[in-house]
Write an enzyme that holds these catalytic residues in place. Structure first.
Site, short mmCIF file in Angstrom:
data_model
loop_
_atom_site.label_atom_id
_atom_site.label_comp_id
_atom_site.label_asym_id
_atom_site.label_seq_id
_atom_site.Cartn_x
_atom_site.Cartn_y
_atom_site.Cartn_z
N LYS A 190 11.29 -38.12 -0.92
CA LYS A 190 12.74 -38.06 -1.18
C LYS A 190 13.29 -36.86 -0.41
O LYS A 190 13.20 -35.73 -0.84
CB LYS A 190 12.98 -37.87 -2.70
CG LYS A 190 14.28 -38.45 -3.22
CD LYS A 190 15.54 -37.82 -2.65
CE LYS A 190 15.98 -36.55 -3.36
NZ LYS A 190 17.14 -35.92 -2.69
N GLU A 264 7.51 -25.26 -5.19
CA GLU A 264 7.76 -24.17 -4.25
C GLU A 264 9.25 -23.86 -4.37
O GLU A 264 10.08 -24.64 -3.92
CB GLU A 264 7.37 -24.62 -2.84
CG GLU A 264 6.98 -23.47 -1.94
CD GLU A 264 8.19 -22.79 -1.36
OE1 GLU A 264 8.64 -21.78 -1.94
OE2 GLU A 264 8.70 -23.26 -0.35
N CYS A 298 13.51 -19.60 1.52
CA CYS A 298 12.96 -19.08 0.26
C CYS A 298 12.25 -17.76 0.52
O CYS A 298 12.13 -16.93 -0.37
CB CYS A 298 12.01 -20.10 -0.35
SG CYS A 298 10.82 -20.74 0.82
N GLU A 397 18.79 -14.93 -5.79
CA GLU A 397 18.60 -15.54 -4.47
C GLU A 397 19.96 -15.99 -3.94
O GLU A 397 20.67 -16.76 -4.59
CB GLU A 397 17.66 -16.74 -4.59
CG GLU A 397 17.37 -17.36 -3.24
CD GLU A 397 16.37 -18.50 -3.32
OE1 GLU A 397 16.58 -19.42 -4.13
OE2 GLU A 397 15.39 -18.47 -2.56
#
Ligand code: NDP
Length: 494
Positions: A190, A264, A298, A397
């Site tokens: 996906k 992750e 990330c 973040e």
């Protein structure tokens, strides 16, 4: 690949199918959901991605389940040959794949090229593991009884749901698909609805390489499509890359059937510049760590810790470098940084900066936009100096071109500041002192620590982090094992 008869794409520049299942593409009936594919550097809609229905997701999972019976019994060497062929075809198609990444994500050419190289290297690496019979053979296990023998085996987990985001679409897919196929798993992929064109190209390459129909299936759409996939009872393993918030939902969905998960997720990583560091090199590491891929990583080292003794020198050189960074569309010769992925991401990052500033953060300096940036989702790099420990720009973040710099006086203080986060993905240390480097390697709470090097990622070296950065490891042998169940057998020695 055949096209499902009875459904035709509308007359448009490009309309991508809702799903590719066992080699057949499916276009949704008129009126089904679809989303625009934009060129991030111009803001223009360049095509449409049709969205899969729950029924198509179900068909894709069944196709993967049906293909599993034969695929898991192919030899590792045969799977390795196919993986190597995929790598070859990726290399052969480099120009087209890079061009599509540049067109959709607005990545500068060198970044788009690097993505193709990383994806090919990952398929080649797992091909080489397939050639190593010891990776798949039963191993004997010593037990304290001479009359018994024990052995350990690694079996494919089954059907793997692979859910990937938009920041490094083809690379993240390769990190999941190559080890899944090497292990003998079949897959339903996906992609992100924002960057699916390169995944479609990759799926075509997988098919062209000779991977049998049904081994790799693709379903497209947004979070609802991902949620149907993670909830499907015939999925055995989920590998997800994305936000920590979505990762939580994925883990909750996985809990129902005890599906195996690799997550992750995000990061808030540190670059530490010691007093003995080469400041020019540290600035290069800071620019790459915070602004590569427009900071949408990330692994962004967006918290930069600089020793007091070199702070002023570092800040002066950092400012010069950031102002010189060419933020421009990919067709601009000197482009070093591209746009954010979407208008929504631009609005999100801009709002986070405004919120941080409102709470007291001081912007030390910013970069600048090239005049060719008028229409896309571009944002100039932002550098914040000495934010408060609870300022969101320091704690959360951002996933955009925003870096914070803080000074420190001792290694103890730097390690404490670097580790003061609920994430723990990576860290970089700039130092010329080997003893200090050893201490940082040992004490930084991060899955991967770089010393005086840019963010080099080799498929041989595992990727993943502590805490909110996720669960499990991708790449390396651990990446292969994450698609295998560990089994043992104990019996009387013959
Ligand atoms: P998401 O975590 O929402 O999306 C990642 C992938 O998961 C996409 O394919 C998405 O679909 C899909 N997805 C979303 N919700 C679910 C769900 N409930 N179940 C299964 N799959 C789901 O990231 P976004 O793209 O929305 O980005 C938001 C923020 O996430 C970024 O600003 C950044 O902070 C962080 N992020 C972190 C990444 C990383 O590498 N750690 C990568 C990308 C984002 P779709 O997007 O098509 O709707």
């Amino acid at each position: 690949m055949a096209t499902n008869p009875g459904h035709r794409p509308e007359d448009h520049a490009f309309v991508l199918p809702a799903a590719t299942i066992a080699g057949t593409t499916f276009f949704a009936a008129t009126g089904e959901a679809r989303s625009a594919i934009c060129n991030a550097a111009t803001g223009e809609t360049i095509g449409w991605q049709e969205h899969a229905t729950a029924e198509l997701v179900d068909r894709a999972v069944h196709a993967a389940r049906n293909a599993l019976i034969a695929w898991r019994h192919t030899t590792p060497a045969a799977r390795g040959r196919l993986l190597r062929k995929i790598a070859e075809l990726l290399e052969a198609d480099r120009e087209r794949l890079s061009a599509m990444q540049m067109q959709v994500s607005g990545k500068p050419r060198f970044e788009a090229d690097l993505d193709v190289s990383d994806a090919a290297a990952t398929f080649n690496y797992y091909a080489s593991l397939c050639d190593d019979a010891s990776m798949f053979a039963a191993e004997s296990v010593a037990v304290p009884d001479d009359t018994l023998q024990a052995e350990r085996m690694h079996e494919p987990m089954g059907v793997a749901a692979l859910i990937v985001p938009w920041n490094f679409p083809m690379v993240t897919t390769a990190w999941k698909l190559a080890p899944a196929l090497a292990a003998g798993c079949t897959a339903v992929l996906k992609p992100s609805e924002l960057t699916s064109p390169t995944e479609h190209m990759l799926a075509e390459i997988v098919s062209e390489a000779g991977v049998p129909d049904g081994v790799v299936n693709v379903v497209n759409g947004g979070g609802d499509v991902g949620a149907w996939l993670t909830a499907h009872p015939l999925v055995d393993k989920i590998s997800f890359t994305g936000s920590t918030a979505s990762g939580r939902k994925v883990m909750q969905a996985a809990a129902q059937d005890m599906k195996r998960v690799t997550l992750e997720l995000g990061g808030k990583s540190a670059l530490i510049v010691r007093a003995d560091a080469d400041v020019a090199q540290a600035v290069t590491l800071a620019v790459g760590g915070a602004f590569a891929n427009a900071g949408q990583m990330c692994s962004a080292t967006a918290r930069i810790l600089v020793h007091d003794d070199v702070y002023r020198k570092f800040m002066a050189a950092f400012e010069t470098a950031v102002r010189a960074l060419v933020v421009a569309p990919p067709d601009h010769g000197g482009a070093a940084m591209g746009p954010l992925i979407s208008a929504a991401q631009h609005a999100r990052v801009t709002a986070l900066v405004a919120e941080g500033v409102e709470a007291g953060a001081q912007i030390a300096f910013t970069g600048k936009l090239d005049s060719a940036c008028a229409d896309g989702f571009f944002m100039a790099p932002v550098v914040v100096a000495e934010p408060a420990a609870n300022n969101t720009l320091w704690t959360d973040e951002v996933f955009g071109p925003v870096a914070c710099v803080k000074s420190f006086r001792s290694d103890d203080e730097a390690i404490a500041l670097a580790n003061d986060t609920r994430y723990g993905l990576v860290a970089t240390v700039a130092t010329n002192d080997e003893k200090a480097a050893r201490r940082y390697k040992a004490q930084l709470r991060a899955g991967l620590v770089w010393i005086n090097t840019p963010q080099l990622i080799f498929p041989q070296v595992c990727w993943g982090g502590f805490g909110l950065s996720g669960i499990g490891r991708e790449l390396g042998v651990a990446g292969l094992r994450s698609y295998q169940e560990l089994r043992h057998a104990v019996g009387l020695r013959a």
